[in-house]
Motif scaffolding. Sequence first.
Motif, PDB file in Angstrom:
ATOM      1  N   VAL A 121      47.561  54.076  42.506  1.00  0.00           N
ATOM      2  CA  VAL A 121      46.634  53.312  43.346  1.00  0.00           C
ATOM      3  C   VAL A 121      46.505  51.925  42.734  1.00  0.00           C
ATOM      4  CG1 VAL A 121      44.311  53.233  44.344  1.00  0.00           C
ATOM      5  CG2 VAL A 121      45.372  55.458  43.807  1.00  0.00           C
ATOM      6  N   GLY A 133      48.627  45.894  41.240  1.00  0.00           N
ATOM      7  CA  GLY A 133      48.451  44.757  40.325  1.00  0.00           C
ATOM      8  C   GLY A 133      49.496  44.901  39.221  1.00  0.00           C
ATOM      9  N   ALA A 183      49.241  45.929  36.181  1.00  0.00           N
ATOM     10  CA  ALA A 183      49.163  47.175  35.413  1.00  0.00           C
ATOM     11  C   ALA A 183      49.844  48.308  36.176  1.00  0.00           C
ATOM     12  CB  ALA A 183      47.703  47.512  35.116  1.00  0.00           C
ATOM     13  N   GLY A 184      49.505  48.446  37.450  1.00  0.00           N
ATOM     14  CA  GLY A 184      50.102  49.512  38.268  1.00  0.00           C
ATOM     15  C   GLY A 184      51.609  49.335  38.389  1.00  0.00           C
ATOM     16  N   TYR A 193      46.030  45.422  49.851  1.00  0.00           N
ATOM     17  CA  TYR A 193      46.397  44.111  50.388  1.00  0.00           C
ATOM     18  C   TYR A 193      47.826  44.125  50.925  1.00  0.00           C
ATOM     19  CZ  TYR A 193      42.194  42.204  48.246  1.00  0.00           C
ATOM     20  OH  TYR A 193      40.891  41.938  47.918  1.00  0.00           O
ATOM     21  N   GLY A 213      50.486  42.302  43.539  1.00  0.00           N
ATOM     22  CA  GLY A 213      50.140  41.234  42.574  1.00  0.00           C
ATOM     23  C   GLY A 213      48.695  41.260  42.139  1.00  0.00           C
ATOM     24  N   ALA A 233      46.824  38.455  40.355  1.00  0.00           N
ATOM     25  CA  ALA A 233      47.881  37.458  40.116  1.00  0.00           C
ATOM     26  C   ALA A 233      48.653  37.163  41.407  1.00  0.00           C
ATOM     27  CB  ALA A 233      48.816  37.959  39.017  1.00  0.00           C
ATOM     28  N   HIS A 253      46.198  30.480  36.895  1.00  0.00           N
ATOM     29  CA  HIS A 253      46.804  31.297  35.839  1.00  0.00           C
ATOM     30  C   HIS A 253      47.675  30.465  34.900  1.00  0.00           C
ATOM     31  CE1 HIS A 253      45.516  34.911  37.890  1.00  0.00           C
ATOM     32  NE2 HIS A 253      46.057  35.662  36.939  1.00  0.00           N
ATOM     33  N   HIS A 254      47.580  30.767  33.624  1.00  0.00           N
ATOM     34  CA  HIS A 254      48.540  30.276  32.626  1.00  0.00           C
ATOM     35  C   HIS A 254      48.606  31.354  31.564  1.00  0.00           C
ATOM     36  CE1 HIS A 254      44.554  28.636  31.208  1.00  0.00           C
ATOM     37  NE2 HIS A 254      44.924  29.433  30.216  1.00  0.00           N
ATOM     38  N   ILE A 255      49.546  31.258  30.649  1.00  0.00           N
ATOM     39  CA  ILE A 255      49.541  32.182  29.514  1.00  0.00           C
ATOM     40  C   ILE A 255      49.485  31.382  28.211  1.00  0.00           C
ATOM     41  CG2 ILE A 255      50.651  34.157  30.639  1.00  0.00           C
ATOM     42  CD1 ILE A 255      53.292  33.252  29.304  1.00  0.00           C
ATOM     43  N   GLU A 291      47.642  49.680  52.662  1.00  0.00           N
ATOM     44  CA  GLU A 291      47.270  51.089  52.815  1.00  0.00           C
ATOM     45  C   GLU A 291      46.288  51.455  51.700  1.00  0.00           C
ATOM     46  OE1 GLU A 291      50.528  53.626  53.819  1.00  0.00           O
ATOM     47  OE2 GLU A 291      49.189  55.359  54.072  1.00  0.00           O
ATOM     48  N   GLU A 292      45.032  51.226  52.001  1.00  0.00           N
ATOM     49  CA  GLU A 292      43.984  51.493  51.011  1.00  0.00           C
ATOM     50  C   GLU A 292      43.815  52.996  50.828  1.00  0.00           C
ATOM     51  OE1 GLU A 292      39.635  49.766  50.050  1.00  0.00           O
ATOM     52  OE2 GLU A 292      40.041  50.183  52.157  1.00  0.00           O
ATOM     53  N   VAL A 293      43.704  53.413  49.589  1.00  0.00           N
ATOM     54  CA  VAL A 293      43.423  54.828  49.327  1.00  0.00           C
ATOM     55  C   VAL A 293      41.920  55.037  49.495  1.00  0.00           C
ATOM     56  CG1 VAL A 293      43.420  56.639  47.567  1.00  0.00           C
ATOM     57  CG2 VAL A 293      45.380  55.085  47.776  1.00  0.00           C
ATOM     58  N   ALA A 315      43.300  50.258  38.819  1.00  0.00           N
ATOM     59  CA  ALA A 315      42.406  49.419  39.629  1.00  0.00           C
ATOM     60  C   ALA A 315      41.074  49.281  38.916  1.00  0.00           C
ATOM     61  CB  ALA A 315      42.222  50.082  40.990  1.00  0.00           C
ATOM     62  N   ALA A 339      34.416  36.997  40.972  1.00  0.00           N
ATOM     63  CA  ALA A 339      34.771  35.571  40.917  1.00  0.00           C
ATOM     64  C   ALA A 339      35.012  35.058  42.332  1.00  0.00           C
ATOM     65  CB  ALA A 339      36.022  35.365  40.073  1.00  0.00           C
ATOM     66  N   MET A 366      41.129  47.002  33.705  1.00  0.00           N
ATOM     67  CA  MET A 366      40.758  45.868  32.853  1.00  0.00           C
ATOM     68  C   MET A 366      39.658  46.237  31.874  1.00  0.00           C
ATOM     69  SD  MET A 366      40.305  42.317  34.759  1.00  0.00           S
ATOM     70  CE  MET A 366      40.067  42.731  36.425  1.00  0.00           C
TER      71      MET A 366
HETATM   72  C1  LIG Z   1      39.645  33.781  38.232  1.00  0.00           C
HETATM   73  C2  LIG Z   1      40.677  34.475  37.384  1.00  0.00           C
HETATM   74  C3  LIG Z   1      41.497  33.738  36.563  1.00  0.00           C
HETATM   75  C4  LIG Z   1      42.447  34.362  35.759  1.00  0.00           C
HETATM   76  N1  LIG Z   1      43.236  33.599  34.960  1.00  0.00           N
HETATM   77  C5  LIG Z   1      44.181  34.189  34.216  1.00  0.00           C
HETATM   78  C6  LIG Z   1      45.054  33.412  33.432  1.00  0.00           C
HETATM   79  O1  LIG Z   1      44.960  32.190  33.368  1.00  0.00           O
HETATM   80  N2  LIG Z   1      46.020  34.054  32.717  1.00  0.00           N
HETATM   81  C7  LIG Z   1      46.162  35.409  32.743  1.00  0.00           C
HETATM   82  O2  LIG Z   1      47.084  35.935  32.110  1.00  0.00           O
HETATM   83  N3  LIG Z   1      45.328  36.173  33.464  1.00  0.00           N
HETATM   84  C8  LIG Z   1      44.350  35.608  34.196  1.00  0.00           C
HETATM   85  N4  LIG Z   1      43.514  36.373  34.958  1.00  0.00           N
HETATM   86  C9  LIG Z   1      43.537  37.831  34.796  1.00  0.00           C
HETATM   87  C10 LIG Z   1      44.722  38.533  35.422  1.00  0.00           C
HETATM   88  O3  LIG Z   1      44.939  38.099  36.728  1.00  0.00           O
HETATM   89  C11 LIG Z   1      44.407  40.029  35.423  1.00  0.00           C
HETATM   90  O4  LIG Z   1      44.047  40.429  34.116  1.00  0.00           O
HETATM   91  C12 LIG Z   1      45.536  40.906  35.872  1.00  0.00           C
HETATM   92  O5  LIG Z   1      46.207  40.370  36.984  1.00  0.00           O
HETATM   93  C13 LIG Z   1      44.931  42.269  36.207  1.00  0.00           C
HETATM   94  O6  LIG Z   1      45.903  43.155  36.662  1.00  0.00           O
HETATM   95  P1  LIG Z   1      45.492  44.642  36.997  1.00  0.00           P
HETATM   96  O7  LIG Z   1      46.694  45.309  37.552  1.00  0.00           O
HETATM   97  O8  LIG Z   1      44.843  45.272  35.833  1.00  0.00           O
HETATM   98  O9  LIG Z   1      44.323  44.579  38.074  1.00  0.00           O
HETATM   99  P2  LIG Z   1      44.280  43.925  39.525  1.00  0.00           P
HETATM  100  O10 LIG Z   1      45.070  42.687  39.568  1.00  0.00           O
HETATM  101  O11 LIG Z   1      42.820  43.868  39.876  1.00  0.00           O
HETATM  102  O12 LIG Z   1      45.019  44.994  40.453  1.00  0.00           O
HETATM  103  C14 LIG Z   1      44.381  46.118  40.989  1.00  0.00           C
HETATM  104  C15 LIG Z   1      44.957  46.340  42.373  1.00  0.00           C
HETATM  105  O13 LIG Z   1      44.435  47.569  42.895  1.00  0.00           O
HETATM  106  C16 LIG Z   1      44.254  47.410  44.295  1.00  0.00           C
HETATM  107  N5  LIG Z   1      43.333  48.464  44.744  1.00  0.00           N
HETATM  108  C17 LIG Z   1      42.079  48.704  44.281  1.00  0.00           C
HETATM  109  N6  LIG Z   1      41.552  49.776  44.931  1.00  0.00           N
HETATM  110  C18 LIG Z   1      42.479  50.202  45.809  1.00  0.00           C
HETATM  111  C19 LIG Z   1      42.517  51.268  46.750  1.00  0.00           C
HETATM  112  N7  LIG Z   1      41.478  52.094  46.923  1.00  0.00           N
HETATM  113  N8  LIG Z   1      43.646  51.443  47.477  1.00  0.00           N
HETATM  114  C20 LIG Z   1      44.708  50.603  47.320  1.00  0.00           C
HETATM  115  N9  LIG Z   1      44.719  49.552  46.441  1.00  0.00           N
HETATM  116  C21 LIG Z   1      43.620  49.373  45.699  1.00  0.00           C
HETATM  117  C22 LIG Z   1      43.694  46.000  44.392  1.00  0.00           C
HETATM  118  O14 LIG Z   1      43.820  45.489  45.702  1.00  0.00           O
HETATM  119  C23 LIG Z   1      44.556  45.259  43.371  1.00  0.00           C
HETATM  120  O15 LIG Z   1      45.717  44.710  43.966  1.00  0.00           O
HETATM  121  C24 LIG Z   1      42.565  35.772  35.789  1.00  0.00           C
HETATM  122  C25 LIG Z   1      41.749  36.515  36.635  1.00  0.00           C
HETATM  123  C26 LIG Z   1      40.796  35.882  37.424  1.00  0.00           C
HETATM  124  C27 LIG Z   1      39.910  36.704  38.309  1.00  0.00           C
END
Ligand SMILES: Cc1cc2nc3c(=O)[nH]c(=O)nc-3n(C[C@H](O)[C@H](O)[C@H](O)COP(=O)(O)OP(=O)(O)OC[C@H]3O[C@@H](n4cnc5c(N)ncnc54)[C@H](O)[C@@H]3O)c2cc1C
Length: 439
Positions: free
Chosen positions: A7, A10, A12-13, A33, A37, A40, A55-57, A222-224, A252, A281, A406
């Motif tokens: 699910v 992003g 991580a997934g 969505y 991504g 990101a 975003h930057h690293i 396709e939201e779970v 997530a 945010a 996260m």
């Molecule tokens: C404002 C902002 C600025 C940032 N700047 C930086 C930066 O400069 N550099 C950097 O490295 N990182 C930055 N980050 C952080 C970085 O984007 C995240 O740490 C990283 O992308 C998180 O990935 P993730 O897979 O853990 O979570 P997410 O990206 O949150 O992915 C989770 C996914 O799960 C999906 N999801 C949730 N529930 C469901 C459901 N029920 N069914 C289907 N899909 C679902 C969501 O839609 C989402 O796509 C920033 C974040 C923000 C908010």
Amino acid sequence: MNEIAIVGAGLAGLTAALRLTQEGYRVRIFERYPRPGGLARALEIGGEPLEAFYHHIFTTDTDYVAFAEEMGLGDEIEWLPSKMGIWADGRLWEFGTPASLLRFGPLRLIDKIRFGLSTLWLQRQRDPRPFESVTASDWIRRYQGERTWKTVWGPLLYQKFADEAENVAMVWLWRKVSLRGGSRSRSGMGERLGYMRGSFIRLVETLVAKIEAGGGTFHLTEEVRRVETDGGIFSIVTRRDTYRASKVLVAAPIPDHLAVAGQLLADDERTALSRLRATGAICTILELENSLTPFYWLNIADPEMPFGGLIEHTNYIPADRYGGRRLLYISNYLFTDHPLYSAPKSEIIETYLPHLKRVNPAFDASWILSSHHFRADYAQPVVTIGYREQIPPMRTSVRGLYLCSMAQIFPEDRGQNYAIAYGDKVAKVMLEDLDRGEG
Ligand SMILES: Cc1cc2nc3c(=O)[nH]c(=O)nc-3n(C[C@H](O)[C@H](O)[C@H](O)COP(=O)(O)OP(=O)(O)OC[C@H]3O[C@@H](n4cnc5c(N)ncnc54)[C@H](O)[C@@H]3O)c2cc1C
């Protein structure tokens, strides 16, 4: 049945999905969505992709760099100089270098000395534990003084954590300061930040292609709604259909995990998860005719301003990549019950306009050629005292159900680097269980 459901598409997934497909497992990834991504994800400006959230690293983001190399994108990361500033005492100041600290008017010489020395000391500390039992607000007041808290750190923490600012543990700030120090000294030329040519979405796209080539299936838009279990087999219920899987990874935010699988969890686990807080945010992108400030990154240390950061992307990446437009992100971390959080874009921009004019009196609304607005309900986990004990485990209380969020990243702060590292880690945990024949 060896099918695994994930699910969240992003980083991580997606990283976990790649590792599992590489080991021969069939993976289905569900994403609410239309595009993968997560935080990101990108939009297009002048034919060029751009992150919805800036975003930057950093050079310390070694997991990201190694992963990009593995994906064949290592050479696509550009390390470019960046200029940082701060808005304080009603004007712009350069910030982030020893010389700029000396010129920073709002602090007295004694404050600057304490600030500089304690920052150097923080950068040299390796053990997080002493910083886990004290709040940043107490630590800063004690070692850098009340004025530095009120002028620099307090406004920044309030901007990022709202009414939780005073509760944020020093370990969060220590890790930021120590990593930023590493990022500066390794490059040896002030701070250089990394950006991927064509935006970070390229890594996401490459990952998606590799997962599909490995037999993985994407269910976008396709939201779970719910995950159920019966006799060790999971049902993944979406609006369209119900799918079966032997293991489920929720990659997530915590509230989404609770929404889809909360009813399966042990009571104490559910209670502990629901106590974890994160700010959301809102991020507004203005496409401008002219540049607003000379800085890439401008922290706003002024409680009168309705936003916390102005990130002028085109003071870092050349504007000609976006058809000459100047791109300004207006960053604002808020809890989702704040009235501005769900306000329409036009109202938010109206609220911001007079403050943009304060930052640059020449600014005029007619500079805005176009605008975009994004929200993220879960953007910044709030790390409080004793957080280490509250970190949710990747193996949940339900056999075969895993979590990668996260909220687990510690002592570092969230970021793409850690989404990849933790996605990798959760896949290893799942593979260990699969090897042991569990599931
Ligand atoms: C404002 C902002 C600025 C940032 N700047 C930086 C930066 O400069 N550099 C950097 O490295 N990182 C930055 N980050 C952080 C970085 O984007 C995240 O740490 C990283 O992308 C998180 O990935 P993730 O897979 O853990 O979570 P997410 O990206 O949150 O992915 C989770 C996914 O799960 C999906 N999801 C949730 N529930 C469901 C459901 N029920 N069914 C289907 N899909 C679902 C969501 O839609 C989402 O796509 C920033 C974040 C923000 C908010």
